[in-house]
Design an enzyme around this catalytic site. Structure first.
Site, PDB file in Angstrom:
ATOM      1  N   HIS A  89      -2.205  -2.409  -9.923  1.00  0.00           N
ATOM      2  CA  HIS A  89      -3.135  -1.916  -8.880  1.00  0.00           C
ATOM      3  C   HIS A  89      -4.355  -2.817  -8.752  1.00  0.00           C
ATOM      4  CE1 HIS A  89      -6.097   1.151  -7.056  1.00  0.00           C
ATOM      5  NE2 HIS A  89      -4.923   1.755  -6.638  1.00  0.00           N
TER       6      HIS A  89
ATOM      7  N   ARG B  71      -2.989  10.285 -10.868  1.00  0.00           N
ATOM      8  CA  ARG B  71      -1.848  11.012  -9.802  1.00  0.00           C
ATOM      9  C   ARG B  71      -0.685  10.552 -10.388  1.00  0.00           C
ATOM     10  NH1 ARG B  71      -3.940   7.470  -4.953  1.00  0.00           N
ATOM     11  NH2 ARG B  71      -3.574   5.601  -6.611  1.00  0.00           N
TER      12      ARG B  71
ATOM     13  N   HIS C 284       0.838  -1.370   0.159  1.00  0.00           N
ATOM     14  CA  HIS C 284       0.021   0.159   0.030  1.00  0.00           C
ATOM     15  C   HIS C 284       0.874   1.115  -0.105  1.00  0.00           C
ATOM     16  CE1 HIS C 284      -3.570   2.349   0.518  1.00  0.00           C
ATOM     17  NE2 HIS C 284      -3.893   2.115   1.851  1.00  0.00           N
TER      18      HIS C 284
HETATM   19  N1  NMX Z   1       5.229  -6.569 -10.170  1.00  0.00           N
HETATM   20  C1  NMX Z   1       5.191  -7.970 -10.073  1.00  0.00           C
HETATM   21  N2  NMX Z   1       4.335  -8.515 -10.223  1.00  0.00           N
HETATM   22  C2  NMX Z   1       2.880  -7.951  -9.790  1.00  0.00           C
HETATM   23  C3  NMX Z   1       2.812  -6.577  -9.838  1.00  0.00           C
HETATM   24  C4  NMX Z   1       4.015  -5.842  -9.933  1.00  0.00           C
HETATM   25  N3  NMX Z   1       4.185  -4.613  -9.688  1.00  0.00           N
HETATM   26  N4  NMX Z   1       1.537  -6.175  -9.592  1.00  0.00           N
HETATM   27  C5  NMX Z   1       1.023  -7.482  -9.508  1.00  0.00           C
HETATM   28  N5  NMX Z   1       1.751  -8.377  -9.688  1.00  0.00           N
HETATM   29  C6  NMX Z   1       1.527  -9.897  -9.595  1.00  0.00           C
HETATM   30  C7  NMX Z   1       0.938 -10.148  -8.166  1.00  0.00           C
HETATM   31  O1  NMX Z   1       1.869 -10.023  -7.479  1.00  0.00           O
HETATM   32  C8  NMX Z   1       0.142 -11.111  -8.305  1.00  0.00           C
HETATM   33  O2  NMX Z   1       1.084 -12.536  -8.480  1.00  0.00           O
HETATM   34  P1  NMX Z   1       0.564 -13.858  -7.693  1.00  0.00           P
HETATM   35  O3  NMX Z   1      -0.382 -14.224  -8.671  1.00  0.00           O
HETATM   36  O4  NMX Z   1       2.030 -14.581  -7.899  1.00  0.00           O
HETATM   37  O5  NMX Z   1       0.355 -13.627  -6.413  1.00  0.00           O
HETATM   38  C9  NMX Z   1      -0.314 -11.295  -9.871  1.00  0.00           C
HETATM   39  O6  NMX Z   1       0.621 -10.199 -10.465  1.00  0.00           O
HETATM   40  C10 NMX Z   1      -1.664 -10.607  -9.814  1.00  0.00           C
HETATM   41  O7  NMX Z   1      -2.145  -9.597  -8.881  1.00  0.00           O
HETATM   42  P2  NMX Z   1      -2.817  -8.205  -9.541  1.00  0.00           P
HETATM   43  O8  NMX Z   1      -4.268  -9.005  -9.354  1.00  0.00           O
HETATM   44  O9  NMX Z   1      -2.524  -7.776 -10.964  1.00  0.00           O
HETATM   45  O10 NMX Z   1      -2.636  -7.230  -8.353  1.00  0.00           O
HETATM   46  P3  NMX Z   1      -3.373  -7.238  -6.782  1.00  0.00           P
HETATM   47  O11 NMX Z   1      -4.577  -6.626  -6.988  1.00  0.00           O
HETATM   48  O12 NMX Z   1      -3.506  -8.674  -6.204  1.00  0.00           O
HETATM   49  O13 NMX Z   1      -2.398  -6.163  -5.967  1.00  0.00           O
HETATM   50  C11 NMX Z   1      -0.941  -4.375  -5.869  1.00  0.00           C
HETATM   51  C12 NMX Z   1      -2.319  -4.982  -6.381  1.00  0.00           C
HETATM   52  C13 NMX Z   1      -0.991  -2.839  -5.926  1.00  0.00           C
HETATM   53  C14 NMX Z   1      -0.860  -4.831  -4.436  1.00  0.00           C
HETATM   54  C15 NMX Z   1       0.050  -5.161  -6.796  1.00  0.00           C
HETATM   55  O14 NMX Z   1       0.035  -4.569  -8.297  1.00  0.00           O
HETATM   56  C16 NMX Z   1       1.538  -4.888  -6.275  1.00  0.00           C
HETATM   57  O15 NMX Z   1       2.137  -5.464  -5.496  1.00  0.00           O
HETATM   58  N6  NMX Z   1       2.449  -3.517  -6.980  1.00  0.00           N
HETATM   59  C17 NMX Z   1       3.504  -3.289  -6.515  1.00  0.00           C
HETATM   60  C18 NMX Z   1       3.448  -2.481  -5.185  1.00  0.00           C
HETATM   61  C19 NMX Z   1       2.707  -1.298  -5.242  1.00  0.00           C
HETATM   62  O16 NMX Z   1       3.033  -0.206  -6.252  1.00  0.00           O
HETATM   63  N7  NMX Z   1       1.826  -0.856  -4.390  1.00  0.00           N
HETATM   64  C20 NMX Z   1       1.328   0.584  -4.596  1.00  0.00           C
HETATM   65  C21 NMX Z   1      -0.270   0.492  -4.635  1.00  0.00           C
HETATM   66  C22 NMX Z   1      -0.713   1.933  -4.509  1.00  0.00           C
HETATM   67  N8  NMX Z   1      -0.874   2.587  -3.298  1.00  0.00           N
HETATM   68  O17 NMX Z   1      -0.682   3.568  -3.502  1.00  0.00           O
HETATM   69  O18 NMX Z   1      -1.363   2.209  -2.460  1.00  0.00           O
HETATM   70  C1  MLT Z   2      -4.673   4.413  -2.540  1.00  0.00           C
HETATM   71  O1  MLT Z   2      -4.270   5.235  -2.981  1.00  0.00           O
HETATM   72  O2  MLT Z   2      -5.160   4.085  -1.723  1.00  0.00           O
HETATM   73  C2  MLT Z   2      -3.924   3.253  -3.477  1.00  0.00           C
HETATM   74  O3  MLT Z   2      -3.871   3.619  -4.881  1.00  0.00           O
HETATM   75  C3  MLT Z   2      -4.398   1.810  -3.178  1.00  0.00           C
HETATM   76  C4  MLT Z   2      -5.847   1.357  -3.680  1.00  0.00           C
HETATM   77  O4  MLT Z   2      -6.754   2.216  -3.873  1.00  0.00           O
HETATM   78  O5  MLT Z   2      -6.382   0.303  -3.377  1.00  0.00           O
END
Ligand code: NMX
Ligand code: MLT
Length: 424
Positions: A307, A316, A261
């Site tokens: 995301h 953003r 997050h």
């Molecule tokens: N790099 C590598 N793998 C990824 C990434 C990425 N940036 N994003 C998703 N995946 C993988 C994820 O780990 C999952 O793998 P597995 O099946 O082995 O568990 C697979 O792709 C499917 O995940 P998604 O459905 O695309 O993503 P989910 O909705 O579960 O999670 C995040 C969303 C944001 C947690 C994920 O995209 C992520 O870990 N991104 C990198 C961290 C990040 O940038 N977080 C910030 C979010 C924004 N914020 O402001 O809070």
């Molecule tokens: C946020 O701003 O809270 C992040 O993009 C994470 C989300 O919306 O799930």
């Protein structure tokens, strides 16, 4: 002139009647079905929450009270908080009023500094921020009024009072964390003539007008992201127990401190700097591609990309990128963010796992902070948290206004789900 409190006082009865009427007329309509995959998959896509402050469209991103984010990026954070709470665009007098409300409350209680100084030097800045907020619970008006027997009709006003206090004090608290944690010298007092974001920049110790403007923009862009993200959902659940806003925000920001997050902005800049160090400056697109594959092949995520809801470039990110382009396009760290933007979505598509290969808010924000001398990356999530408190608190005020009940979904054991699945 209507203060935020008067405007809300006029709107709350309408809101209560609207929600009561909606549930009475259509209470049995099915909104969402839940599959086993969703139960075990972080409830992704399950529609079971209410959030009137904002919504996130998979393609257009954050929409604040019906207004796409891109249309409000030149506003002050005070205006955004007013819009989040009331759904109305403020008049100039409303903003002056809110600025005055913040200015008169902006000093920290003295004990907060003692609490921060008592923490170990190794404490993470988010732990310091959250501890400071929890310590300030001592001045909660909501708790005091609850103890005095306030009625549920009075709760939104008490939540608003705590929200104004907490928001007014957060820049002073966060900058005290910064100055104590990194030995930056004396605490700098708030300047009541500055807007909320600029005052934060001032108390951090940087009065460059461009940095003041970046802080204004930063506070606007992170303000809210509907109700289901980890911090909003957590604050909401805690608030639904009638825990006061200090408890709710401290809990929500504990969720923001996670690397999936809000901590991703810290991780992101580490990733970018790792590339600059490896290649001695901004990489070529080929080098960026190799680096991204190295991260993915080692089983790590590429921070700042992907995301849970968005399926396009986060507006953003676009707004931050535009700021960098207009102020320092040749900064090697900023250029690396740009090269990453050109290359990483293609790499993630080829990798084939992430549902969204596009950059989120965290992909570029750290590079801008770094440019203005905020090189302490573990502090970056604190900026996110100060801004996001606006969303958590506005959501909380509205929940108390329509008497939202305590959150309490049903859980089952895996044995129960197995038996259920086999029966069908
Ligand atoms: N790099 C590598 N793998 C990824 C990434 C990425 N940036 N994003 C998703 N995946 C993988 C994820 O780990 C999952 O793998 P597995 O099946 O082995 O568990 C697979 O792709 C499917 O995940 P998604 O459905 O695309 O993503 P989910 O909705 O579960 O999670 C995040 C969303 C944001 C947690 C994920 O995209 C992520 O870990 N991104 C990198 C961290 C990040 O940038 N977080 C910030 C979010 C924004 N914020 O402001 O809070
Ligand atoms: C946020 O701003 O809270 C992040 O993009 C994470 C989300 O919306 O799930």
């Amino acid at each position: 002139m209507a203060s935020i409190k008067d405007t809300l006082a006029a709107l709350v009865p309408e809101m209560q009647a609207e929600i009561r009427g909606l549930v009475k007329a259509h209470g049995d309509k099915v909104v969402s079905e839940v599959t086993l995959k969703q139960v075990y998959g972080g409830m992704r896509g399950v529609k079971a929450l209410v959030c009137d402050t904002s919504m996130v469209d998979p393609i257009d991103g954050l929409i604040i009270r019906g207004i796409p984010l891109a249309k409000v990026t030149d506003r002050l954070a005070e205006e955004i908080f007013y819009i989040l709470c009331t759904g109305k665009l403020p008049e100039e007098e409303d903003i002056d009023d809110l600025k005055a409300e913040f200015a008169k409350r902006s000093e920290l209680p003295g004990f907060v500094i003692d609490v921060l100084k008592a923490l170990p030097k190794s404490a993470h800045p988010m732990a310091m921020l959250i501890t400071g907020i929890a310590a300030m619970e001592d001045i909660s008006y909501f708790r005091k009024r609850y103890d005095e027997g306030m009625t549920r009709d009075e709760m939104w006003e008490a939540a608003l009072e705590d929200s104004l206090q907490l928001l007014a004090k957060l820049p002073a608290l966060a900058s005290a964390v910064y100055r104590i944690k990194y030995d930056k010298g004396d605490i700098i007092a708030p300047d009541p003539s500055l807007n909320w974001g600029a005052n934060f920049a001032h108390m951090l110790g940087n009065d460059d007008p461009d940095f003041h403007d970046l802080m204004r923009l930063y506070m606007v862009l992170h303000c809210d992201h509907e109700g289901g993200n980890v911090s909003a959902f957590t604050a909401h659940t805690v608030g639904s127990a009638l825990s006061d806003p200090y408890y709710a925000v401290a809990a929500g920001l504990s969720g923001l401190a996670g690397p999936l997050h809000g901590l991703a902005n810290q991780e992101c800049l580490k990733f970018i700097i790792g590339i600059v160090e490896r290649y001695g400056g901004a990489p070529t697109e080929e080098q960026m591609k190799d680096y991204a594959w190295e991260v993915l092949n080692s089983g790590r995520v590429v921070p700042g990309y992907g995301h849970a809801v968005l399926r396009a470039t986060d507006p953003r990110f676009t707004a931050f990128h535009a700021f960098g382009e207009s102020h320092f396009p040749d900064d090697p760290i900023f250029r690396t963010v740009s090269v990453a933007f050109n290359v990483i979505p293609g790499v993630l598509q080829e990798h084939g796992k992430a549902a969204n290969p596009w950059p989120n808010v965290d992909a570029g924000s750290g590079a801008l902070l770094y440019h203005y001398g905020i090189t302490e990356m573990d502090f970056y999530t604190v900026f996110f948290g100060v801004s996001r408190a606006m969303g958590l608190l506005s959501q909380l005020i509205l929940s108390r206004a329509w008497w939202e009940p305590i959150t309490r979904p049903k859980s089952h054991t895996t044995d129960w789900y197995k038996a259920f699945a086999e029966k069908k």
